[in-house]
Design an enzyme around this catalytic site. Structure first.
Site, PDB file in Angstrom:
ATOM      1  N   GLY A 146       0.827  -1.205   0.000  1.00 50.07           N
ATOM      2  CA  GLY A 146       0.000   0.000   0.000  1.00 50.07           C
ATOM      3  C   GLY A 146       0.865   1.261   0.000  1.00 50.07           C
ATOM      4  CB  CYS A 147       0.193   4.686  -1.202  1.00 52.69           C
ATOM      5  SG  CYS A 147      -1.538   4.786  -0.702  1.00 52.69           S
ATOM      6  CE1 TYR A 148      -1.643   8.299   4.166  1.00 49.67           C
ATOM      7  CE2 TYR A 148      -3.388   6.754   3.615  1.00 49.67           C
ATOM      8  CZ  TYR A 148      -2.969   8.051   3.847  1.00 49.67           C
ATOM      9  OH  TYR A 148      -3.863   9.088   3.764  1.00 49.67           O
ATOM     10  CB  THR A 150       5.267   2.398   0.050  1.00 50.59           C
ATOM     11  OG1 THR A 150       4.661   1.213  -0.452  1.00 50.59           O
ATOM     12  CG2 THR A 150       6.556   2.685  -0.703  1.00 50.59           C
TER      13      THR A 150
END
Ligand code: NDP
Ligand code: X2W
EC number: 1.2.1.38
Length: 330
Positions: A146-148, A150
């Site tokens: 996921g982006c957060y 990462t």
């Protein structure tokens, strides 16, 4: 390599297409969309000079030949097709959450029942900037993070690798609205989100908390905020009761990411900015040590659609194929 992008009309899918179109090792052979099947690809991708002319439905891939699938649908949506695509020899990078957890119980806590538990044995999850990540031959599915998580991993993993125990980490997250996807919803309308900042979800309730806790193995308190911008995200990460100095964190980061051009370690005092990482696969890391309260503060900024999704997916494939990690991503 022949590539298919499943869910190509979504924000993450569009970004994967943009990268593959300039990647020297890939040829795009199909782009899927259920809503826009048989409609011209040029409606969304006017710049594509080669490749498919119309979108197809994922079920129509069964008479096509391809080596790689970049699966950019929401969790559970495309996963039932993975059995067939794997049987036909394809490797899959899944941008949804379905293969981010080896432990199915953790997945179930965050997302409910898993759509294909039988495939977990063929899958591996990990961060493309993790220098210890290995891509073995048995692996057929890569669970892109996921982006957060990462942004979180980039700042915190080097501390964990050096043996720091982080029993409590508090994460203040800020994201542009493209993180919520392309489907229209009232709170994402321009008149609702411009000149407005609002926290969303409650601490402990956001599903990315589970991915972050897998990095530290301990408790993470995570509060995300919606920011009035299209893309980009920044995490400010508070680590109480820490004796690490800002300079020692900079050294840890530099050692961990030695030779990795995608990680920019700022000097203590400097702060990351989302606009400097916009449209790039880079992460900016910054650190301050609040000696008065004994709190270490880490900052991590990335582009949610590049490093947070499509760029990281391609970086993973580059490493998996033993191509230069930066190929198509400079
Ligand atoms: N956005 C982000 O920052 C990140 C996203 N991800 C993950 O990537 C995957 C895709 O996310 P994202 O691209 O944001 O999702 P989107 O909602 O933008 O797109 C997902 C799918 O929804 C359909 N869709 C596109 N536009 C619309 C619309 N206007 N109304 C209704 N449906 C639409 C499309 O499928 P079809 O054409 O077949 O109907 C598309 O493939 C998800 O699993 C997400 O969790 C991961 C990291 C970051
Ligand atoms: C602003 C916003 O809504 N952001 C999304 C980011 C999630 C995302 O895209 O990541 P996944 O791949 O795990 O879905 C959210 O908080 O749910």
């Amino acid at each position: 390599m022949r590539a298919v992008v499943v869910g190509a009309t979504g924000y993450a899918g569009q970004e994967v297409v943009k990268i593959l179109a300039r990647h020297p090792e890939f040829e795009i052979v199909a782009l899927t969309s259920s809503r826009q099947q048989q409609e011209p690809v040029s409606d969304i991708f006017p710049y594509l000079s080669r490749g498919p002319s119309v979108f197809v439905d994922p079920k129509d891939l069964s008479d096509m030949e391809f080596d790689w699938v970049f699966s950019c649908q929401g969790p559970k949506q495309a996963t039932p097709y993975f059995f067939e695509w794997i049987e036909r020899g394809a490797k899959i990078v899944d941008l949804s959450a379905d293969f981010r957890f080896q432990d199915i119980k953790v997945y179930e806590q965050a997302y409910g029942s898993h759509p294909a538990p039988e495939l977990l044995a063929l899958a591996k999850a990990g961060y493309a900037d993790d220098p210890t990540m290995d891509y073995d031959n048995a692996m057929r599915i890569l669970g892109n993070p996921g982006c957060y998580p990462t942004a979180f991993y980039a700042a915190v993993a080097p501390l964990i690798a050096q043996g720091q125990s982080l029993p409590l980490v508090i994460v203040d997250g800020k994201s542009g609205v493209s993180g919520a996807g392309r489907a229209p919803r009232e709170h994402l309308m321009m008149a609702e989100m411009v000149e407005n900042v609002t926290p969303y979800n409650d601490p402990g309730k956001h599903r990315h908390t589970f991915e972050m806790e897998a990095v530290t193995g301990q408790t993470v308190v995570f509060q995300p905020h919606l920011m009035p911008m299209a893309r980009g995200m920044e995490l400010t990460i508070y680590i109480p009761n820490s004796s690490l100095s800002a300079n020692s964190v900079v050294e840890l980061w530099q050692d961990y990411y030695d030779g990795n051009a995608f990680i920019t370690v700022l000097s203590p005092g400097q702060k990351p900015q989302t606009r400097r990482v916009r449209d790039t696969n880079r992460i900016e890391l910054g650190v301050s040590a609040d000696e008065r309260s004994g709190t270490l503060v880490l900052y991590s900024a990335l582009d949610n659609l590049q490093k947070g999704a499509a760029g990281q997916a391609v970086q993973h494939v580059n490493r998996w194929m033993n191509w230069p990690m930066e190929l198509g991503l400079e």
